[in-house]
Design an enzyme around this catalytic site. Structure first.
Site, mmCIF file in Angstrom:
data_model
loop_
_atom_site.group_PDB
_atom_site.id
_atom_site.type_symbol
_atom_site.label_atom_id
_atom_site.label_comp_id
_atom_site.label_asym_id
_atom_site.label_seq_id
_atom_site.Cartn_x
_atom_site.Cartn_y
_atom_site.Cartn_z
ATOM 1 N N ASN A 104 -4.960 2.089 -1.250
ATOM 2 C CA ASN A 104 -5.845 0.328 -1.618
ATOM 3 C C ASN A 104 -6.575 0.426 -2.633
ATOM 4 O O ASN A 104 -6.983 -0.790 -2.681
ATOM 5 C CB ASN A 104 -6.559 -0.413 -0.030
ATOM 6 C CG ASN A 104 -8.362 0.763 -0.184
ATOM 7 O OD1 ASN A 104 -8.034 2.110 -0.163
ATOM 8 N ND2 ASN A 104 -8.573 -0.194 0.607
ATOM 9 N N LYS B 182 1.317 -1.307 -0.001
ATOM 10 C CA LYS B 182 0.030 0.217 -0.099
ATOM 11 C C LYS B 182 0.824 1.444 0.127
ATOM 12 O O LYS B 182 0.786 2.300 -1.081
ATOM 13 C CB LYS B 182 -0.976 0.058 1.331
ATOM 14 C CG LYS B 182 -2.324 -1.320 1.203
ATOM 15 C CD LYS B 182 -3.273 -0.863 1.699
ATOM 16 C CE LYS B 182 -3.821 -2.149 1.919
ATOM 17 N NZ LYS B 182 -4.629 -1.960 3.211
ATOM 18 N N ASP C 75 -10.322 2.170 3.487
ATOM 19 C CA ASP C 75 -9.901 1.988 4.437
ATOM 20 C C ASP C 75 -10.709 2.526 5.385
ATOM 21 O O ASP C 75 -11.134 2.059 6.403
ATOM 22 C CB ASP C 75 -8.815 1.476 5.324
ATOM 23 C CG ASP C 75 -7.308 0.777 4.445
ATOM 24 O OD1 ASP C 75 -8.754 -0.595 3.672
ATOM 25 O OD2 ASP C 75 -6.164 0.406 3.701
#
Ligand code: ATR
Length: 268
Positions: free
Chosen positions: A85, A64, A101
């Site tokens: 992400n 990431k 996220d």
């Protein structure tokens, strides 16, 4: 067919292909979604090769931060998270990096579980990439306090300093805090090794404090087992966050937000 994928190493156990296939079925979007294993030393090459044709890609462990460095533009969430992400290839071929996220975590807690974060005292355990990725959306939900606690205190302090302009964020060591809080979020990787962060059981007020482990497993995680033993009001795991972050990526790519409840039920 519009192509999407998740890229990581390892990638075999990723649930993202199943989640996105269920989203596509549900919304009638014509797309494919595959799992892509990148060699540890050639993330960039594997990513570029897929995106010469693919429209978007999810990035998972351990890439990431590399993805953040590779994309051409960042959303504000990705900028703050220092990690990407979700990538979308733009019409001009440039790459937009997002991080869904934190949005996924906050939506799982507030919308799925029904706990509003506004005015709460929240403890975030851990100060690595997983913790950094969720701080901006948590602060945007208006907690009274967000305290980052970490085994290595200096890392919690450095992380807190990155977000001090956004809300009431502070930092501490594991043993410094013993007052009960409303919500504890475990963002350490301790569960992966079957370990527990050594925080005080007094942080949990029985019948009141909620606990959220960003990890998930078929059985309750070690952190959630510990929290339940201390009398936590609710113990949630990260499967809901996984489905919600996927829904945010799907929304970015396809312009439609899928229903997550049936997908979460299917995965459980
Ligand atoms: P990730 O990207 O998953 O966040 P990371 O950046 O390596 O991974 O960070 C791992 C986090 O889990 C760190 O906060 C780490 O604490 P330290 O900074 O003190 O190393 C935490 N962690 C890992 N194992 C732990 C354990 N057994 N007890 C407590 N914290 C642990």
């Amino acid at each position: 067919m519009d192509r999407y994928a998740v890229i990581g190493n390892p990638i075999g156990h990723s649930k993202s292909p199943q989640i996105h296939r269920l989203f596509a079925e549900q919304t009638g979007e014509q797309m494919s979604y595959e799992a892509l294993l990148a060699p540890i030393d050639d993330f960039a090459g594997t990513l570029r090769s897929f995106l010469s044709d693919g429209l978007g890609i999810n990035v998972t462990v351990p890439f990431k931060e590399q993805a953040w460095a590779l994309v051409d533009q960042h959303t504000s969430a990705a900028q703050r998270a220092g990690a990407v992400n979700t990538i979308q290839r733009q019409a001009d071929g440039s790459l937009l990096g997002d991080n869904t996220d934190g949005k996924g975590l906050v939506r799982d807690i507030q919308h799925n579980a029904g706990l509003s974060l506004a005015g709460l005292k929240i403890l975030l355990v851990g100060a690595g990439g997983a913790a950094r990725g969720v701080i901006q959306p948590i602060l945007a939900a208006g907690p009274a306090q967000l305290c980052i606690v970490n085994r290595t205190v200096s890392k919690a302090e450095a992380l807190g300093a990155l977000f001090i302009d956004l809300g009431p964020v502070s930092a501490a060591g594991f043993q410094w805090i013993e007052e009960p809080v409303d919500l504890i979020i475990n963002a350490t990787s301790a569960s992966l090794a079957g370990n527990l962060p050594e925080i005080s059981p007094k942080l949990i007020r029985p019948g009141h404090t909620w606990c959220y482990d960003m990890m998930y497993a078929n059985e309750p995680t070690p952190f959630n087992r510990w929290a339940a033993e201390q009398g936590a009001e609710r113990c949630l795991d990260g499967l809901g966050m996984l489905v919600e972050q996927a829904a945010e990526a799907f929304l970015l790519w396809r312009g439609v937000r899928p229903e997550t409840a049936p997908v979460l039920a299917a995965l459980r």
